[in-house]
Design an enzyme around this catalytic site. Structure first.
Site, PDB file in Angstrom:
ATOM      1  N   LYS A  53      -8.583  -3.336  11.786  1.00 27.09           N
ATOM      2  CA  LYS A  53      -6.766  -4.223  12.110  1.00 27.09           C
ATOM      3  C   LYS A  53      -7.063  -3.753  13.581  1.00 27.09           C
ATOM      4  O   LYS A  53      -6.439  -4.074  14.265  1.00 27.09           O
ATOM      5  CB  LYS A  53      -6.257  -2.979  11.418  1.00 27.09           C
ATOM      6  CG  LYS A  53      -6.250  -3.522   9.802  1.00 27.09           C
ATOM      7  CD  LYS A  53      -5.527  -3.034   8.385  1.00 27.09           C
ATOM      8  CE  LYS A  53      -5.953  -3.255   7.288  1.00 27.09           C
ATOM      9  NZ  LYS A  53      -5.353  -2.838   6.057  1.00 27.09           N
ATOM     10  N   GLN A  97      -3.004   3.518   5.442  1.00 26.83           N
ATOM     11  CA  GLN A  97      -3.832   3.039   4.706  1.00 26.83           C
ATOM     12  C   GLN A  97      -3.727   3.865   3.152  1.00 26.83           C
ATOM     13  O   GLN A  97      -3.446   4.299   2.849  1.00 26.83           O
ATOM     14  CB  GLN A  97      -4.889   3.118   4.951  1.00 26.83           C
ATOM     15  CG  GLN A  97      -6.533   2.810   5.200  1.00 26.83           C
ATOM     16  CD  GLN A  97      -5.918   1.092   4.968  1.00 26.83           C
ATOM     17  OE1 GLN A  97      -5.403   0.232   5.462  1.00 26.83           O
ATOM     18  NE2 GLN A  97      -6.240   0.509   4.200  1.00 26.83           N
ATOM     19  N   ASP A 120       3.668  -3.879   5.324  1.00 32.17           N
ATOM     20  CA  ASP A 120       2.663  -4.280   4.332  1.00 32.17           C
ATOM     21  C   ASP A 120       3.666  -4.701   3.219  1.00 32.17           C
ATOM     22  O   ASP A 120       3.549  -5.115   2.632  1.00 32.17           O
ATOM     23  CB  ASP A 120       2.144  -2.778   3.996  1.00 32.17           C
ATOM     24  CG  ASP A 120       0.753  -2.083   4.579  1.00 32.17           C
ATOM     25  OD1 ASP A 120       0.066  -3.035   4.455  1.00 32.17           O
ATOM     26  OD2 ASP A 120       0.558  -0.890   4.609  1.00 32.17           O
TER      27      ASP A 120
HETATM   28  N1  GUN Z   1      -5.556  -0.972   1.487  1.00 28.31           N
HETATM   29  C1  GUN Z   1      -6.302  -2.090   0.747  1.00 28.31           C
HETATM   30  N2  GUN Z   1      -5.202  -2.615   1.193  1.00 28.31           N
HETATM   31  C2  GUN Z   1      -4.304  -2.523   1.541  1.00 28.31           C
HETATM   32  C3  GUN Z   1      -3.325  -3.100   2.541  1.00 28.31           C
HETATM   33  O1  GUN Z   1      -3.772  -4.272   2.848  1.00 28.31           O
HETATM   34  N3  GUN Z   1      -2.390  -2.337   3.322  1.00 28.31           N
HETATM   35  C4  GUN Z   1      -2.722  -0.668   2.909  1.00 28.31           C
HETATM   36  N4  GUN Z   1      -2.034   0.449   3.759  1.00 28.31           N
HETATM   37  N5  GUN Z   1      -3.851  -0.631   2.513  1.00 28.31           N
HETATM   38  C5  GUN Z   1      -4.563  -0.567   1.557  1.00 28.31           C
END
Ligand code: GUN
Length: 287
Positions: A53, A97, A120
């Site tokens: 990311k 995350q 998110d």
């Molecule tokens: N863990 C797996 N996919 C995601 C996501 O799209 N956002 C977040 N914050 N954690 C994740």
């Protein structure tokens, strides 16, 4: 008939190109979009996702703030960190995350994020807006899948769609997005009866189980010409796999996503897009 590959890398690049232009525009207004990530503990998969990311942000000119926290952090300490990021005017997007270590509660954590910085789309505010067709920030994987349908002009109206996932990050937001497009959506899960029969009847299957010991979507389970979106990624027999075998499924499907290189790159691209949206929202506050 062999179907068409839905190439997540190619479609993600088109999103990134649009984001790059938006970043230049925001910078000309004196705003440098910034994403803050919070990674808790030592899970290596989560660390890789966050690293990817950051790399993608760098590619398009979004700056990042990296918070790596010890796995023993308390909920109170984490709340304080989120509160500080909410108040920090230079931060436009906040991503914690998931999954979190056991002592931390997912709802308590995500619902503390300012809805305006919720890249998110997980806060109660943004989930509520989505259910009312007023969404501004939507979870990245679902919006990335919608972008894939758009790119290939796959019409969703009146289609029977089977979703094999009911999580807050994937299944539930997708349900709303697909319903908005006038699809008939069936949300399936581990207790669903006759899943094979339901799959056989589906025009589109979106699967996100992620455990091959529990579930594999085979070509016998799909109808000729179905569209298959495979969201899962897990390690099985030394390989990274989805819920289906792409080479097998594409012989019968009209469109399908590979794993890797399908939905994964879209999730990252949509995070960049959401960060731009959040940075734009920051310019509108008080207007
Ligand atoms: N863990 C797996 N996919 C995601 C996501 O799209 N956002 C977040 N914050 N954690 C994740």
């Amino acid at each position: 008939m062999v179907g068409i590959k839905i190439d997540g890398k190619v479609i993600a690049q088109t999103v990134k190109d649009r984001v790059k232009k938006a970043v230049i525009e925001l910078k000309s207004q004196g705003i440098t979009p910034c994403l803050a990530t919070v990674l808790i503990g030592n899970d290596s998969a989560s660390a890789t996702y966050v690293k990817n990311k950051h790399k993608a942000c760098e590619e398009v000119g979004i700056i990042t703030k990296d918070h790596k926290l010890d796995s023993t952090i308390t909920q109170i300490q984490l709340n304080e960190i989120i509160e500080n990021l909410n108040k920090d005017g230079s931060v436009h997007g906040i991503l914690v995350q998931l999954p979190l270590p056991e002592q931390l509660d997912e709802f308590t954590t995500t619902s503390r994020i300012s809805p305006l910085k919720d890249v998110d789309g997980l806060t109660p505010h943004n989930v509520g807006l989505l259910s009312m067709k007023k969404a501004v920030l939507v979870a990245c994987t679902p919006s990335g899948i919608m972008e894939m349908f758009d790119h290939h002009k796959i019409n969703l109206e009146g289609k029977n769609i089977v979703l094999i996932n009911r999580s807050n990050l994937v299944g539930k937001p997708l349900y709303h997005l697909l319903l908005e497009k006038n699809a008939t959506v069936l949300t399936c899960h581990s207790k669903t009866k006759n899943l094979t029969e339901l799959c056989k009847n589906a025009d589109i299957i979106i699967t996100a189980v992620g455990d091959r010991n529990k579930f594999t979507l085979t070509s016998e389970m799909i109808k000729e010409g179905a569209v298959i979106i495979d969201v899962a990624i897990s390690r099985f027999q030394e390989k990274l796999v989805g819920d289906s075998n792409y080479e097998e499924i594409i012989q019968k499907a009209s469109f399908a996503t590979p794993v890797p290189g399908g939905v994964g790159p879209m999730t990252v691209a949509m995070l960049l897009k959401n960060t731009i949206t959040a940075a734009s929202l920051s310019t509108q506050i008080g207007r």
